[in-house]
Enzyme design. Structure first.
Site, PDB file in Angstrom:
ATOM      1  N   PRO A   1       0.931  -1.190   0.084  1.00 28.64           N
ATOM      2  CA  PRO A   1      -0.027  -0.219   0.081  1.00 28.64           C
ATOM      3  C   PRO A   1       0.728   1.382   0.014  1.00 28.64           C
ATOM      4  O   PRO A   1       1.844   1.277   0.923  1.00 28.64           O
ATOM      5  CB  PRO A   1      -0.822  -0.058   1.355  1.00 28.64           C
ATOM      6  CG  PRO A   1       0.059  -0.983   2.114  1.00 28.64           C
ATOM      7  CD  PRO A   1       0.759  -1.776   1.339  1.00 28.64           C
TER       8      PRO A   1
ATOM      9  N   GLY B   1       0.439   5.635  -1.096  1.00 23.35           N
ATOM     10  CA  GLY B   1      -0.553   6.776  -1.093  1.00 23.35           C
ATOM     11  C   GLY B   1      -0.412   7.388  -2.494  1.00 23.35           C
ATOM     12  O   GLY B   1       0.665   7.495  -3.311  1.00 23.35           O
TER      13      GLY B   1
ATOM     14  N   TYR C   1      -5.775   2.881   7.984  1.00 24.38           N
ATOM     15  CA  TYR C   1      -5.308   3.890   9.033  1.00 24.38           C
ATOM     16  C   TYR C   1      -6.565   4.179   9.924  1.00 24.38           C
ATOM     17  O   TYR C   1      -7.649   4.526   9.464  1.00 24.38           O
ATOM     18  CB  TYR C   1      -4.724   5.393   8.455  1.00 24.38           C
ATOM     19  CG  TYR C   1      -3.594   5.311   7.953  1.00 24.38           C
ATOM     20  CD1 TYR C   1      -2.220   4.658   8.377  1.00 24.38           C
ATOM     21  CD2 TYR C   1      -3.214   5.535   6.626  1.00 24.38           C
ATOM     22  CE1 TYR C   1      -1.130   4.752   7.848  1.00 24.38           C
ATOM     23  CE2 TYR C   1      -2.234   5.449   5.860  1.00 24.38           C
ATOM     24  CZ  TYR C   1      -1.140   5.169   6.463  1.00 24.38           C
ATOM     25  OH  TYR C   1       0.093   4.945   5.728  1.00 24.38           O
TER      26      TYR C   1
ATOM     27  N   THR D   1      -2.049  -0.833   9.305  1.00 21.63           N
ATOM     28  CA  THR D   1      -0.747  -0.264   9.779  1.00 21.63           C
ATOM     29  C   THR D   1      -0.560   0.237  11.011  1.00 21.63           C
ATOM     30  O   THR D   1      -1.468   1.144  11.457  1.00 21.63           O
ATOM     31  CB  THR D   1      -0.663   1.145   8.687  1.00 21.63           C
ATOM     32  OG1 THR D   1      -0.671   0.535   7.336  1.00 21.63           O
ATOM     33  CG2 THR D   1       0.666   1.701   8.964  1.00 21.63           C
TER      34      THR D   1
ATOM     35  N   LYS E   1       0.290  -4.822   9.982  1.00 21.41           N
ATOM     36  CA  LYS E   1       1.767  -4.174   8.853  1.00 21.41           C
ATOM     37  C   LYS E   1       2.418  -3.261  10.033  1.00 21.41           C
ATOM     38  O   LYS E   1       1.996  -2.375  10.556  1.00 21.41           O
ATOM     39  CB  LYS E   1       1.139  -3.418   7.745  1.00 21.41           C
ATOM     40  CG  LYS E   1       2.365  -2.890   7.013  1.00 21.41           C
ATOM     41  CD  LYS E   1       1.587  -2.098   5.704  1.00 21.41           C
ATOM     42  CE  LYS E   1       2.742  -1.437   4.637  1.00 21.41           C
ATOM     43  NZ  LYS E   1       3.229  -0.397   5.387  1.00 21.41           N
TER      44      LYS E   1
END
Length: 328
Positions: free
Chosen positions: A91, A93, A144, A170, A240
């Protein structure tokens, strides 16, 4: 910049791209500086970011000969779902900074390669757009947790309804790391670009912290919040950001079904271990009870092999996928 009809700049042929560092050089040359700096950034002095790559060079093979390698099979399974080879897309952004189609292109590419794509909370395309771009693709959703828990709850439930097959929490971002080039550049998303999955989720116009209001992340998250997530979804939860045997044991104890050994590409805490150096400790602690994956510093096929040999089920690549997006 002039392009031939093939789409390649006139000074580069398709044959010029031989390895990931070629794509890295291309991206650095052609992306706007502020975008390149954002993708490349590490925390503080970038020691951990650089160590992620250097650590692989200190690991050596003990090659055995005459073993009949005429038939090879690179397939593996992530929590029961088969992928064609043990490399997934980590992942990251803001894919539209690299290419106008952003995460839709990433989803299509992962689907074409029959591997797993972990879509970020901080995508510049909606979860619905990502799903529609590659129907039937194998995807996990990275989360998140924000102070406004209703926002996180809605994201989890949207992802599950859309057919995402795993939830990646995360764990290493209670606060955003200090990435010096982003501070120097005054990094902000271009006006036409938005964090599509979070539009309208936060009040006010101050979106100075990577497209969101400052301090929108929840720094109070603890292991007990795994139970909260389990109450929201039936998706398997993968943690993660694990780097120690103690946290690996806690992940197992709290019902996680996978761990990604990760230091956020060196973007969070400078001075932590390279992920490949932390891997053995985590694998030994887990003892096969849950699956262990790794990201950070993967640049060659031999890096993948080293991670697998040390116990990872699969690796995930972050920045290299962005370089590929920037290229084509």
């Amino acid at each position: 910049m002039l392009f031939f009809s093939s789409g390649f700049p006139e000074n580069l042929s398709a044959m010029a791209m031989v390895c990931l560092s070629d794509f890295e050089a291309y991206a650095k040359k052609y992306l706007p500086k502020i975008a390149w700096d954002f993708f490349a950034a590490g925390a503080d002095e970038c020691s951990t970011r650089d160590e992620n790559i250097l650590a692989y060079k200190r690991i050596h093979f003990r090659p055995r000969m005459l073993r009949d390698v005429s038939v090879m099979d690179t397939r593996t399974k992530l929590l029961g779902t088969e992928i064609s080879f043990p490399v997934g897309i980590a992942p990251t952004g803001f894919h539209q900074l690299a290419w106008p189609d952003g995460e839709k292109s990433t989803a299509r590419a992962a689907n074409a390669m029959n591997t797993c794509y972990i879509a970020s909370t901080y995508s510049t395309c909606t979860l619905e757009e990502i799903s529609a771009a590659a129907p039937g693709g194998f995807r996990w959703f990275q989360l998140y947790i924000h102070r406004n828990r209703a926002v996180s709850q809605q994201l989890v439930q949207r992802a599950e309804a859309l057919g995402f097959q795993g939830l990646v929490l995360t764990a290493d971002l209670p606060y955003t790391g200090k990435r010096r080039d982003d501070v120097r550049n005054g990094f902000r998303l271009p006006p036409h670009m938005k964090l599509k999955n979070l539009e309208g989720a936060f009040e006010g116009d101050d979106c100075s912290e990577y497209g969101l209001p400052p301090n929108s992340l929840d720094p109070s998250v603890t292991w007990n919040d795994i139970y909260w997530l389990q109450s929201l979804t039936r998706l398997p939860i993968i943690i993660k950001g694990i780097l120690t045997k103690e946290d690996a044991e806690l992940a197992v104890r709290h019902g996680a079904q996978g761990i990604i050994v990760s230091n956020h590409g060196g973007r969070q805490l400078d001075g932590g271990p390279a992920t490949i150096d932390a891997l053995s400790e985590v694998v030994e602690a887990v003892q096969g009870r849950i699956e262990v994956y790794l990201d950070g510093g993967i640049r060659k096929g031999s890096d993948v092999l080293k991670a697998l040999a040390l116990g990872a089920k699969c690796v995930f690549i972050g920045r290299p996928a962005l370089w590929g997006l920037a290229y084509k």
